[in-house]
Design an enzyme around this catalytic site. Structure first.
Site, PDB file in Angstrom:
ATOM      1  N   ARG A  29       0.818  -1.215   0.000  1.00 16.26           N
ATOM      2  CA  ARG A  29       0.000   0.000   0.000  1.00 16.26           C
ATOM      3  C   ARG A  29       0.850   1.263   0.000  1.00 16.26           C
ATOM      4  O   ARG A  29       0.631   2.175  -0.801  1.00 16.26           O
ATOM      5  CB  ARG A  29      -0.940   0.006   1.205  1.00 16.26           C
ATOM      6  CG  ARG A  29      -2.072  -0.992   1.097  1.00 16.26           C
ATOM      7  CD  ARG A  29      -2.860  -1.051   2.399  1.00 16.26           C
ATOM      8  NE  ARG A  29      -3.948  -2.003   2.324  1.00 16.26           N
ATOM      9  CZ  ARG A  29      -3.806  -3.332   2.443  1.00 16.26           C
ATOM     10  NH1 ARG A  29      -2.605  -3.837   2.645  1.00 16.26           N
ATOM     11  NH2 ARG A  29      -4.841  -4.129   2.348  1.00 16.26           N
ATOM     12  N   THR A  30       1.809   1.344   0.905  1.00 13.66           N
ATOM     13  CA  THR A  30       2.622   2.556   0.985  1.00 13.66           C
ATOM     14  C   THR A  30       3.461   2.734  -0.269  1.00 13.66           C
ATOM     15  O   THR A  30       3.570   3.844  -0.810  1.00 13.66           O
ATOM     16  CB  THR A  30       3.534   2.501   2.224  1.00 13.66           C
ATOM     17  OG1 THR A  30       2.726   2.377   3.394  1.00 13.66           O
ATOM     18  CG2 THR A  30       4.384   3.754   2.333  1.00 13.66           C
TER      19      THR A  30
ATOM     20  N   LYS B 167      24.019  -9.263   0.719  1.00 13.80           N
ATOM     21  CA  LYS B 167      25.435  -9.613   0.633  1.00 13.80           C
ATOM     22  C   LYS B 167      26.269  -8.895   1.689  1.00 13.80           C
ATOM     23  O   LYS B 167      27.484  -9.076   1.751  1.00 13.80           O
ATOM     24  CB  LYS B 167      25.972  -9.270  -0.754  1.00 13.80           C
ATOM     25  CG  LYS B 167      25.214  -9.944  -1.899  1.00 13.80           C
ATOM     26  CD  LYS B 167      25.716  -9.452  -3.235  1.00 13.80           C
ATOM     27  CE  LYS B 167      24.908 -10.040  -4.391  1.00 13.80           C
ATOM     28  NZ  LYS B 167      25.350  -9.508  -5.704  1.00 13.80           N
TER      29      LYS B 167
ATOM     30  N   ARG C 195      11.683   2.414   3.202  1.00 15.06           N
ATOM     31  CA  ARG C 195      11.145   1.728   4.382  1.00 15.06           C
ATOM     32  C   ARG C 195      12.209   0.760   4.861  1.00 15.06           C
ATOM     33  O   ARG C 195      12.799   0.034   4.052  1.00 15.06           O
ATOM     34  CB  ARG C 195       9.848   0.994   4.074  1.00 15.06           C
ATOM     35  CG  ARG C 195       9.432   0.066   5.224  1.00 15.06           C
ATOM     36  CD  ARG C 195       7.997  -0.379   5.130  1.00 15.06           C
ATOM     37  NE  ARG C 195       7.088   0.737   5.393  1.00 15.06           N
ATOM     38  CZ  ARG C 195       5.787   0.578   5.602  1.00 15.06           C
ATOM     39  NH1 ARG C 195       5.239  -0.614   5.570  1.00 15.06           N
ATOM     40  NH2 ARG C 195       5.029   1.626   5.839  1.00 15.06           N
TER      41      ARG C 195
ATOM     42  N   HIS D 189       6.544   6.717  11.256  1.00 14.86           N
ATOM     43  CA  HIS D 189       5.945   6.619   9.924  1.00 14.86           C
ATOM     44  C   HIS D 189       5.327   7.986   9.635  1.00 14.86           C
ATOM     45  O   HIS D 189       4.108   8.150   9.653  1.00 14.86           O
ATOM     46  CB  HIS D 189       4.891   5.520   9.900  1.00 14.86           C
ATOM     47  CG  HIS D 189       4.479   5.086   8.520  1.00 14.86           C
ATOM     48  ND1 HIS D 189       4.825   5.776   7.382  1.00 14.86           N
ATOM     49  CD2 HIS D 189       3.730   4.031   8.099  1.00 14.86           C
ATOM     50  CE1 HIS D 189       4.324   5.164   6.326  1.00 14.86           C
ATOM     51  NE2 HIS D 189       3.657   4.098   6.739  1.00 14.86           N
TER      52      HIS D 189
END
Length: 251
Positions: A29-30, A59, A80, A108
């Site tokens: 969604r974001t 890695k 994010r 957020h």
């Protein structure tokens, strides 16, 4: 803020600009909200979801090195991350704007912006609110960010409703107390919004949720006009469009 209705021609104000979405945690969604916002403004998108598993991070590359590389590809980065504070580290490293799309149990901020925008549109004010924050308050970055932002308004009362094991952390409570916010804590055994809850909820109230709702709100609530969570999700598009324009062009 002017809304863009479906079918409205897209703006071209960000034509020639490129946004990179760098998601170390999956969030459909974001991510789609940011990508839609950029495209509606005429910009282009480079995207990766679950970069933690499928990028050089797997890695062992440091976040700082990843940011230094990605900033060479894009004009703005939306990130994010699973670690609290990662967005601040990225912003200190990058030579382009970095938008925090959620960092672990930390913050957020764009969700908080769309939340207060939704409250203002639905109720018509941001001062004098009584706000109930329900559920996992210890780890929920959405409620943490909203609590910080709503404290900037006047005569706000906040009710924390959660199990004892996931009560709101002291840093938020101390901040709110310093701002003169009245706090009330409650612990209840059931945290589901259903028709029974609607029967006792004031008519002028609204129900919000950052989604996905899982089993926290029953589907029979959706038809109630106080159910604002899907309108809330749509508002995220407009907020993120405004933020992208602000950061890339100024206002």
């Amino acid at each position: 803020m002017e809304k863009i209705e479906k079918g409205t021609p897209e703006s071209e104000v960000l034509r020639g600009h490129l946004m990179a979405t760098l998601f170390y945690e999956p969030s459909t969604r974001t991510r789609l909200s940011f990508e839609s916002a950029m495209k509606r403004l005429g910009g282009e998108v480079l995207t990766t979801e679950n970069a933690r598993e499928f990028s050089s991070a797997a890695k062992g590359e440091t976040l700082e090195d990843t940011i230094r590389t990605v900033e060479g590809y894009a004009d703005i980065i939306v990130m994010r991350h699973f670690e609290s504070g990662a967005a601040r580290r990225a912003a200190m490293t990058a030579g382009v704007p970095v938008i925090n799309a959620g960092d672990g149990p930390g913050q957020h901020p764009t969700q908080a912006l769309l939340d207060v925008y939704t409250i203002e549109r639905e109720i018509g004010r941001l001062d004098g609110l009584s706000l109930g924050l329900v559920g996992d308050l210890a780890n929920g970055r959405t409620v943490r960010s909203l609590a910080y932002l709503i404290a900037k308004y006047q005569d706000v009362k906040i009710y924390f409703v959660s199990p004892d094991v996931v009560k709101m952390k002291d840093d938020i409570k101390e901040y709110l107390t310093s701002k003169g916010i009245d706090l009330y804590e409650e612990a209840r055994g059931k945290y589901i919004v259903d028709r029974k809850v609607l029967d006792v909820l004031p008519k002028h109230s609204i129900i919000m949720h950052p989604l996905p709702r899982l089993d926290e709100i029953t589907p029979d609530v959706d038809a109630d006009p106080r159910a604002a969570y899907f309108r809330q999700a749509t508002n995220g598009l407009y907020i993120r469009m405004a933020l992208l324009k602000l950061l890339l062009l100024g206002w």
